[in-house]
Design an enzyme around this catalytic site. Sequence first.
Site, short mmCIF file in Angstrom:
data_model
loop_
_atom_site.label_atom_id
_atom_site.label_comp_id
_atom_site.label_asym_id
_atom_site.label_seq_id
_atom_site.Cartn_x
_atom_site.Cartn_y
_atom_site.Cartn_z
N ASN A 111 0.80 -1.24 0.00
CA ASN A 111 0.00 0.00 0.00
C ASN A 111 0.83 1.28 0.00
O ASN A 111 0.43 2.27 -0.60
CB ASN A 111 -0.99 -0.02 1.18
N LYS A 161 11.98 -8.22 1.58
CA LYS A 161 11.01 -8.74 0.62
C LYS A 161 9.87 -7.75 0.48
O LYS A 161 9.00 -7.67 1.34
CB LYS A 161 10.44 -10.09 1.06
N PRO A 162 9.84 -7.00 -0.62
CA PRO A 162 8.67 -6.14 -0.87
C PRO A 162 7.50 -7.04 -1.30
O PRO A 162 7.70 -8.20 -1.66
CB PRO A 162 9.10 -5.26 -2.05
N GLU A 197 3.98 -3.98 12.47
CA GLU A 197 3.08 -2.85 12.19
C GLU A 197 1.89 -3.45 11.46
O GLU A 197 2.00 -3.82 10.29
CB GLU A 197 3.78 -1.84 11.27
N CYS A 227 -2.87 2.03 6.56
CA CYS A 227 -3.09 1.39 7.86
C CYS A 227 -3.72 2.35 8.87
O CYS A 227 -4.51 1.93 9.70
CB CYS A 227 -1.79 0.84 8.39
P1 NAD Z 1 -0.18 -9.31 4.19
O1 NAD Z 1 0.03 -9.63 5.62
O2 NAD Z 1 -0.95 -10.24 3.36
O3 NAD Z 1 1.25 -9.14 3.43
C1 NAD Z 1 2.26 -8.28 3.90
C2 NAD Z 1 3.61 -8.85 3.48
O4 NAD Z 1 3.83 -10.11 4.12
C3 NAD Z 1 3.73 -9.12 1.98
O5 NAD Z 1 5.04 -8.78 1.55
C4 NAD Z 1 3.50 -10.63 1.88
O6 NAD Z 1 4.08 -11.22 0.74
C5 NAD Z 1 4.19 -11.10 3.17
N1 NAD Z 1 3.73 -12.40 3.67
C6 NAD Z 1 2.53 -13.01 3.45
N2 NAD Z 1 2.49 -14.18 4.13
C7 NAD Z 1 3.66 -14.32 4.79
C8 NAD Z 1 4.20 -15.29 5.68
N3 NAD Z 1 3.51 -16.40 6.02
N4 NAD Z 1 5.43 -15.11 6.18
C9 NAD Z 1 6.13 -13.97 5.89
N5 NAD Z 1 5.68 -13.01 5.04
C10 NAD Z 1 4.45 -13.17 4.50
O7 NAD Z 1 -0.80 -7.85 4.18
P2 NAD Z 1 -1.40 -7.07 2.93
O8 NAD Z 1 -2.80 -7.50 2.79
O9 NAD Z 1 -0.51 -7.16 1.77
O10 NAD Z 1 -1.33 -5.57 3.49
C11 NAD Z 1 -2.40 -4.93 4.04
C12 NAD Z 1 -2.36 -5.00 5.55
O11 NAD Z 1 -1.20 -4.35 6.02
C13 NAD Z 1 -3.52 -4.28 6.20
O12 NAD Z 1 -4.04 -5.03 7.25
C14 NAD Z 1 -2.89 -3.01 6.74
O13 NAD Z 1 -3.55 -2.45 7.81
C15 NAD Z 1 -1.52 -3.47 7.07
N6 NAD Z 1 -0.57 -2.36 7.07
C16 NAD Z 1 -0.14 -1.88 8.26
C17 NAD Z 1 0.74 -0.79 8.31
C18 NAD Z 1 1.22 -0.25 9.63
O14 NAD Z 1 2.16 0.53 9.65
N7 NAD Z 1 0.61 -0.61 10.75
C19 NAD Z 1 1.17 -0.20 7.12
C20 NAD Z 1 0.71 -0.70 5.93
C21 NAD Z 1 -0.17 -1.79 5.91
#
Ligand code: NAD
Length: 523
Positions: free
Chosen positions: A165, A188-189, A261, A295
Amino acid sequence: MTTLDAPEGLASPVGAARIAELTRLVRSTTGTSRTARSPITGEGFAEIPQSDPDDVEEAFRIARRTQTSWAQTSLRERKRALLRLHDLLLERQDELMDIVQLETGKSRFDAFGEVLHLALTARYYGRRLHRQLRPSHPSGVFPGLTSIELRRVPKGVVGIISPWNYPLTVALCDGLPALAAGNTVVHKPDAQTPLSALAAVELLREAGFPADAWQVVLGDGPVVGGAIVQRADYICFTGSTATGRLVAQGAAERLVGCSLELGGKNAMIVLPGADLGKAAAGALAACFSTAGQLCVSVERLYVPAEAYDAFSDELLARVRTMSLGVGFDWDPDMGSLVSQQQLDAVSRHVDDAVAHGATVLAGGVPRPDLGPWFYEPTVLEDVPPTAQLYAGETFGPVVSLYPYRDVDEAVELANAGEYGLNASVWGPVREAKAVAARIKAGTVNINEGYAGTFASVDAPMGGMRQSGLGRRQGDEGIWRYTESQSVAVQRLLPITGPASMARERYAGLVTTSLKILRRTPRA
Ligand code: NAD
């Protein structure tokens, strides 16, 4: 709503040769790739190389080797690189915004917000790292006999896993303090947004950080992200609460630290006496920046019952004049959602709320005429607790309005649920501060939605409860990447007393000293 023309085809300002240059920064030997699709048209625009656990292993080997020499560099050298990065970010902002928009479909102004946040972070740690990292001198047990030096030692190789995001700033803002503290990084992005991260990593090198200090791997979350969790000396994860829990389990298994986060269901409270027009304008930015895929964005709005209709009118009047569209110019107020998956999730939440009795006051529909994954800014009311979006994070341009009777009820409603990331309070500052003290959230913005705390990078930012562990930004944002090491120097006498003195006599002497020290205010 004003709808701007949808682009006919993808006239991407980022050419194929430039994309190939960036993807060379990925550590990948698999020969496999993933098609990158832009939310602007839904079309594929590049093939992005993918990594596997062997690539992650190699990335850690190189990062570890580099860390040993990087940790020896002076703080002055690190400061120079951070401040040079700040300048490069501002100089290259046009291309960076193009890439962020290409990958996310967000508006140009929202993309600018990413450049701004990252530049602020680079300047902040560049200016502060001396104060944050230089050894300090806590009191020794006996003044004059024992002196202490407290050092901040880097953890080693930090693993960073980031979401789609905020693909530019969230890729790098947590890693800059890690580098500043003498660590290296394996990152890892998210699969949707690798180029934004790669463009930033390229700038790191130009700014003077060692080429191997920041390794990028790409691929499946559980496989490649999981391989990072198994190897890193510290993990910084940004993403959903569900994945954050898995990362925390992996870190606990290896007894390494992590910061998480995570998600939020952020509330805004409009207090009696608030300027409703200003609050409605603030709500617009708080709810619809980056199409709500932020977020800290606001998804629940609590308004005094007596001001509910007037506030609702103010808000809807502004939502109706928002300009919507995709493209690389500065005109649209709000851009697209990032993917089909995100569009499905947002549509599902709104449809479910309506099926449970919610009323749509604005939006509530996709806009395929503007972009394949576009969803209108949406305002709901009468959302019942049985609807999924009542307490669950939507992560889209959807906000629900609720009337409240008195401030106690507003605080109770804002604190309901499992999250505690951000909150916003509008109204007279004294009353708003009193409410802030009762809110269970890591950040509270008064007469602002989220940007006050987000952009004030000297202030820690993070979640309470299910919204996370640890903090980014501020002193906490850099100290998390260090181990504190206390070095004691003993002079004149051993702590156990001179060998020639009888124990009982020594114990008496120590007792007298403690009584004197107790009466000495600064001891
Ligand atoms: P997600 O948890 O699906 O993915 C985030 C990252 O984790 C990605 O790079 C993904 O490839 C990786 N990932 C997925 N499964 C994994 C695993 N088992 N082990 C290690 N890495 C793994 O989240 P998303 O849906 O892509 O992002 C949206 C979420 O992120 C929302 O809930 C949002 O609130 C949160 N977010 C929080 C903040 C903050 O600062 N608090 C900032 C941005 C987004």
